[in-house]
Scaffold this motif. Structure first.
Motif, mmCIF file in Angstrom:
data_model
loop_
_atom_site.group_PDB
_atom_site.id
_atom_site.type_symbol
_atom_site.label_atom_id
_atom_site.label_comp_id
_atom_site.label_asym_id
_atom_site.label_seq_id
_atom_site.Cartn_x
_atom_site.Cartn_y
_atom_site.Cartn_z
ATOM 1 N N THR A 143 7.477 12.481 -9.842
ATOM 2 C CA THR A 143 6.473 12.258 -10.888
ATOM 3 C C THR A 143 5.210 11.613 -10.337
ATOM 4 N N LYS A 144 5.270 11.173 -9.073
ATOM 5 C CA LYS A 144 4.081 10.663 -8.392
ATOM 6 C C LYS A 144 3.734 11.629 -7.257
ATOM 7 N N THR A 145 2.474 11.745 -6.956
ATOM 8 C CA THR A 145 2.058 12.689 -5.918
ATOM 9 C C THR A 145 2.594 12.288 -4.558
ATOM 10 N N ARG A 146 2.547 11.000 -4.231
ATOM 11 C CA ARG A 146 3.067 10.529 -2.940
ATOM 12 C C ARG A 146 4.451 9.919 -3.155
ATOM 13 N N ILE A 162 6.416 6.878 8.728
ATOM 14 C CA ILE A 162 5.778 5.561 8.660
ATOM 15 C C ILE A 162 6.626 4.465 9.303
ATOM 16 N N ALA A 163 7.905 4.740 9.573
ATOM 17 C CA ALA A 163 8.758 3.681 10.110
ATOM 18 C C ALA A 163 9.889 4.267 10.939
ATOM 19 N N SER A 169 -5.792 6.476 0.176
ATOM 20 C CA SER A 169 -5.497 6.820 1.560
ATOM 21 C C SER A 169 -4.511 5.824 2.142
ATOM 22 N N LEU A 170 -3.641 6.316 3.008
ATOM 23 C CA LEU A 170 -2.730 5.410 3.686
ATOM 24 C C LEU A 170 -3.525 4.452 4.577
ATOM 25 N N PRO A 171 -3.033 3.245 4.764
ATOM 26 C CA PRO A 171 -3.734 2.312 5.663
ATOM 27 C C PRO A 171 -3.863 2.905 7.053
ATOM 28 N N SER A 172 -5.003 2.678 7.687
ATOM 29 C CA SER A 172 -5.200 3.193 9.049
ATOM 30 C C SER A 172 -4.278 2.499 10.043
ATOM 31 N N THR A 173 -3.899 1.262 9.730
ATOM 32 C CA THR A 173 -2.957 0.513 10.559
ATOM 33 C C THR A 173 -1.816 0.034 9.682
ATOM 34 N N LEU A 174 -0.581 0.382 10.059
ATOM 35 C CA LEU A 174 0.587 -0.056 9.310
ATOM 36 C C LEU A 174 1.178 -1.338 9.866
ATOM 37 N N ASN A 175 1.069 -1.512 11.168
ATOM 38 C CA ASN A 175 1.753 -2.615 11.829
ATOM 39 C C ASN A 175 1.051 -2.894 13.157
ATOM 40 N N THR A 176 1.085 -4.121 13.588
ATOM 41 C CA THR A 176 0.590 -4.466 14.916
ATOM 42 C C THR A 176 1.767 -4.538 15.876
ATOM 43 N N ALA A 213 0.812 -1.217 0.000
ATOM 44 C CA ALA A 213 0.000 0.000 0.000
ATOM 45 C C ALA A 213 0.847 1.270 0.000
ATOM 46 N N LEU A 214 2.179 1.114 0.002
ATOM 47 C CA LEU A 214 3.074 2.264 0.071
ATOM 48 C C LEU A 214 3.878 2.391 -1.222
ATOM 49 N N PRO A 215 4.384 3.577 -1.512
ATOM 50 C CA PRO A 215 5.212 3.746 -2.712
ATOM 51 C C PRO A 215 6.386 2.779 -2.703
ATOM 52 N N SER A 216 6.630 2.121 -3.837
ATOM 53 C CA SER A 216 7.671 1.091 -3.867
ATOM 54 C C SER A 216 8.411 1.015 -5.190
#
Length: 467
Positions: free
Chosen positions: A227-230, A257-258, A324-331, A169-172
């Motif tokens: 070239t990408k918004t995010r 995010i990390a 939208s970014l995920p509401s939860t990235l990690n547990t 779900a993140l830019p890669s």
């Protein structure tokens, strides 16, 4: 993660790795910072005059090293080599790097990969290559026991086991919307000789150039067209000792995010990201207008750099609308430390000699030994008995911050770390669980990540054995 081969035999060992060669700006840290599935915020200080350059050049993005896959194993080939680079603009410095004269390439490892690294030493002296952020057996971790001689190749194997689905779900797209940023404040004399140890840092006539991805940004602001918004930025402070805080010149927010050891539980809006030497973080920005990123440099040692540098202008040219970014990235299950085994690690000094638990770890035989067993859950108080800045770095397992100078952690401080700041006279409490790997021969390391301090003795060993 598991291993499938023994390390290369020890050859030409000589004395312990007390003195270091400055290898490509600590790419040992960079290896894991860019390879990990996900990859300290604190008080921002006034740090001298702002240094903004009129000249602009394009951001250099490290090459993405392609591996070769056979029988389920992907092999990457690295060579530690010598060369030259311009650390001070217009002056040639002797440097080292991986597959090139300075710094090195990026490797991206995918969940489920078995990774073989063939690392050849062409430096003319013994070396090791160790990992930040990788949970691997001690004999694959690149400690002093597995140093290898010039002309030899070390071939550790690692299995990547990251069960997070957040990455999708993140830019890669590497080099497009997934960008490594390697920041360094070095010390060099007028001839370009890079200093990295106590004697060097105490010499006269030094300057402290700031580099981004190997390019001096003292008088130059690099440019990158998004070239990408995010866009995702993977940040590494590869300085020998200085603290670098990343912020926007307009005072706007970034979405962190990390931390060192992986994704946060949820994305956090921050105005600055403070990184001690060796620390990593990741952030994204949704770009509707151009943004200039700044590096605020403050010395983490007796001497060092200072100032605010406009190091990168990001030009917004994307027209897409990201999800939208995920509401939860990690547990992240926070430890209940009520039944954890407690111990105290004391950072001290005697003159210029640096100590852990009273011992100066300038050789294998003189290091303090921390012994634990597989499955142990522990809470450590890292107590700084000096008035110097230190950063506490632990190999093997990640840790959670339980308290920082007596205060509860908040925000991004609730993530996973392996490197964190311990201010003069201060303390942190950290908690960890020793899982997966035990060994009664090979050790892990724990140390201050200011290179001068660890070289002067602030280095200890960690032995994890069967319970």
């Amino acid at each position: 993660m598991t291993h499938t081969t023994e390390p290369a035999p020890r050859a030409g060992r000589g004395k312990g790795l007390h003195r270091r060669k400055f290898l490509g700006g600590m790419l040992g840290a960079g290896l894991a910072a860019t390879a990990a599935g996900g990859t300290a915020i604190a008080f921002l200080t006034d740090a001298g005059k702002q240094k903004a350059g009129a000249a602009t050049t394009t951001l250099t993005i490290p090459d993405l090293l392609e591996g070769t896959t056979s029988d389920g194993t992907t092999t990457f080939t690295l060579e530690a080599r010598t060369g030259t680079a311009e650390v001070i603009s217009g002056v040639t410095s002797s440097t080292m790097g991986y597959n090139q004269s300075f710094l090195g390439p990026t490797m991206k490892w995918t969940r489920g990969d078995t990774v073989l690294l063939n690392i050849t030493n062409s430096l003319g002296a013994d070396t090791t290559v160790h990992f930040h952020g990788a949970h691997v057996p001690a004999k694959m971790d690149g400690g002093p026991q597995v140093a290898f001689a010039d002309g030899k190749t070390w071939s550790p194997v690692i299995i990547v086991e990251d069960d997070s689905t957040t990455s999708a779900a993140l830019p890669s797209d590497y080099g497009v919307d997934d960008i490594p940023i390697i920041l360094q404040c070095l010390a060099a004399d007028s001839s370009g000789d890079i200093k990295y140890n106590l004697t060097g840092y105490l010499s006269s006539g030094l300057s402290y150039p700031v580099l981004c991805n190997g390019t001096n940004v003292d008088d130059t602001t690099l440019s990158f067209t998004a070239t990408k918004t995010r866009t995702r930025f993977r940040l590494l402070n590869a300085s020998p000792s200085d603290i670098i805080t990343v912020q926007r010149s307009d005072g706007g927010t970034m979405t962190q995010i990390a931390t060192d050891q992986g994704y946060l539980a949820e994305a956090a809006e921050v105005t600055s990201i403070r990184l001690v030497a060796g620390a990593r973080a990741e952030m994204v920005m949704d770009l509707s207008a151009d943004v200039t990123l700044q590096a605020v440099v403050t010395t983490g040692w007796v001497r060092g750099g200072s100032g605010t540098y406009d190091f990168l202008t990001v030009t917004a040219s994307g027209s897409d609308t990201p999800d939208s970014l995920p509401s939860t990235l990690n547990t992240i299950d926070r430890y209940d430390t009520s039944d954890f085994t407690a111990r105290t690690i004391t950072l001290g000094q005697s003159g210029t000699t640096m100590l852990i638990n009273g011992s100066a770890g300038t050789s294998m035989s003189s290091m303090a030994m921390i012994s634990t067993t597989l499955g142990s859950k522990e809470i450590w108080t890292i107590k700084n008995n000096t008035q110097l800045e230190h950063s506490f770095h632990l190999h093997d397992v990640p840790y959670q911050l339980i308290s920082i100078n007596g205060e509860d952690p908040t925000g991004v401080e609730l993530g996973w770390y392996d490197t964190y700041e311990v201010v003069g006279g201060g303390s942190i409490e950290i908690a960890m669980e020793f899982t997966d790997f035990s060994d009664d021969t090979y050790m892990y390391m724990l140390h201050c990540h200011l290179l001068q301090h660890e070289d002067e003795g602030m280095m200890a060993s960690l032995m994890v054995t069967e319970s």
